[in-house]
Design an enzyme around this catalytic site. Structure first.
Site, PDB file in Angstrom:
ATOM      1  N   SER A   1       4.562   2.548   7.992  1.00 14.64           N
ATOM      2  CA  SER A   1       4.277   1.396   7.143  1.00 14.64           C
ATOM      3  C   SER A   1       5.491   1.036   6.302  1.00 14.64           C
ATOM      4  CB  SER A   1       3.089   1.694   6.222  1.00 14.64           C
ATOM      5  OG  SER A   1       1.909   1.828   6.961  1.00 14.64           O
TER       6      SER A   1
ATOM      7  N   HIS B   1       0.818  -1.217   0.000  1.00 11.65           N
ATOM      8  CA  HIS B   1       0.000   0.000   0.000  1.00 11.65           C
ATOM      9  C   HIS B   1       0.854   1.270   0.000  1.00 11.65           C
ATOM     10  CE1 HIS B   1       0.309  -0.375   4.542  1.00 11.65           C
ATOM     11  NE2 HIS B   1       0.527   0.914   4.390  1.00 11.65           N
TER      12      HIS B   1
ATOM     13  N   ASP C   1       0.247  -7.789   1.399  1.00 13.40           N
ATOM     14  CA  ASP C   1       0.533  -6.361   1.483  1.00 13.40           C
ATOM     15  C   ASP C   1       2.039  -6.101   1.519  1.00 13.40           C
ATOM     16  OD1 ASP C   1       0.005  -3.641   1.562  1.00 13.40           O
ATOM     17  OD2 ASP C   1      -0.077  -3.576   3.748  1.00 13.40           O
TER      18      ASP C   1
END
Length: 382
Positions: free
Chosen positions: A230, A126, A156
């Protein structure tokens, strides 16, 4: 001469004994006193006390210093503001604090981890999803354009690469040895303020059914993970990589002590597959399953509650062709015990498509081994 040596030895012994007594009774006497320093111009100086240098106790400075150079900042740019449909999903937003990554902005900021001297960097899917250009900022101040090697939306994860020399490489740890309560450090670039280290413990292992990814096996931690972390690193107290920070559970956008990291074992398998094939290939046999609860085991008279009950079989799929039927209980895949549905999915995903694999099922309370020719798992939409 011998007499002098004897006197010397006795003197040393007495001195050590006195030091031990003072250390036990009056330890403050042995502490180094602060020195007085002068601050300001001559004649107008202010006397202040300066503490003597001493080694830090209970510090994780060595682990942080070892791991931080390998964590990079990732900048992406897009030509369009059009967001991915998943970013509009309320549940997805829930896990990203009400603000989905890359939503409503032309440039986004995330983190990544250098795992190879060849310049391979692991980050979250992402973070780079839909990017037209990717730039990496190293901890030493260098910046380099990155190319996308491959992605795996199901976990992911994504792999990018830079062409730079003398890259600091993160040492991989062993998440299988991690235990709840272990101290961990989260390293990343939260909110774009710059590289930051936070500390916490491992709160749980093997978290799944969170509906964040298709494939889930998260390390849960209370180390502060915020927007921009992230793709960053979750490391142990030796500075070794345990996981890739991926998501948080928050309704405010800030850390509330519930963060999730993808184990490095999963990241490594994805990296190897992407470098080898350009994408991840997973095994598939075409079944739907559900866990066996203790109540279900009692109701059907099952001898054990481990395994996964086959709730449905895809017509014409590998399992159907092998003779597996709804109601069968899958208890082992290639000799490896199936504990539950998640374990079953993981074991089947690791199988090589085209291979014939023995699978043990329980049918009418009798175990039977069936050879199943594994198919290739259809690529899941992100």
């Amino acid at each position: 001469m011998r007499r002098y040596w004897l006197l010397f030895a006795q003197a040393v012994t007495i001195a050590l004994a006195a030091w031990m007594v003072v250390a036990a009774v009056r330890p403050g006497w042995l502490e180094q006193k602060p020195t007085q320093v002068q601050v300001g111009a001559p004649g107008k100086s202010v006397p202040m006390l300066q503490a003597p240098p001493r080694a830090a106790t209970g510090s994780y400075r060595d682990a942080a210093a070892k791991a931080m150079p390998s964590v990079v900042n990732i900048y992406t740019s897009k030509a369009s503001r059009e967001a991915h449909p998943l970013l509009k999903d309320p549940l997805f937003r829930r896990f990203f604090g009400g603000r989905a990554p890359q939503d409503e902005q032309l440039a986004s900021l995330g983190s990544g981890v250098i795992v190879s001297s060849d310049g391979y960097i692991v980050t979250n899917f992402h973070v780079i999803d839909g990017a037209d250009a990717i730039e990496v900022g190293l901890a030493d101040g260098r910046k380099a354009a990155a190319t996308l090697v491959g992605t795996d939306p199901e976990t992911d994860l994504a792999v990018i690469r830079i062409r730079e020399g003398k890259l600091p490489v993160m040492v991989l740890g062993d998440p299988e040895q991690a235990r709840v309560g272990d101290v961990v450090l989260a390293i990343g670039n939260p909110f774009g303020v710059g590289q930051t280290v936070t500390m916490g413990i491992i709160s749980a292992l093997g978290r799944n059914n969170l509906h964040i990814n298709h494939v889930e096996n998260f390390i849960q931690t209370d180390a502060a993970i915020n927007f921009g972390n992230s793709g960053g690193a979750l490391v142990d107290t030796n500075g070794h990589l345990l996981g890739i920070n991926s998501a948080i559970y928050s309704q405010t956008g800030g850390s509330v002590g519930i963060g999730f990291a993808i184990p490095v074992s999963t990241a490594k398998s994805v990296l190897d597959a992407i470098v080898k094939n350009g994408h991840v290939v997973r095994g598939w046999i075409g079944i739907e399953s559900q866990d066996i609860t203790p109540e279900m085991a009692d109701s059907f008279g099952l001898p054990k509650s481990s395994g996964a009950i086959i709730a449905g079989v895809v017509r014409g799929g590998p399992a159907a062709r092998a003779g597996i039927q709804p109601g069968d209980i899958l208890v082992a895949v290639a000799g490896k015990k199936v504990l539950d549905t998640n374990e079953m999915l993981k074991l089947i995903a690791q199988l090589e498509p085209g291979a014939s694999v023995p699978m043990t099922i329980l049918r009418q309370q009798r175990e039977t081994t069936i050879d199943v020719k594994v198919g290739r798992r259809p690529r899941q939409a992100p």
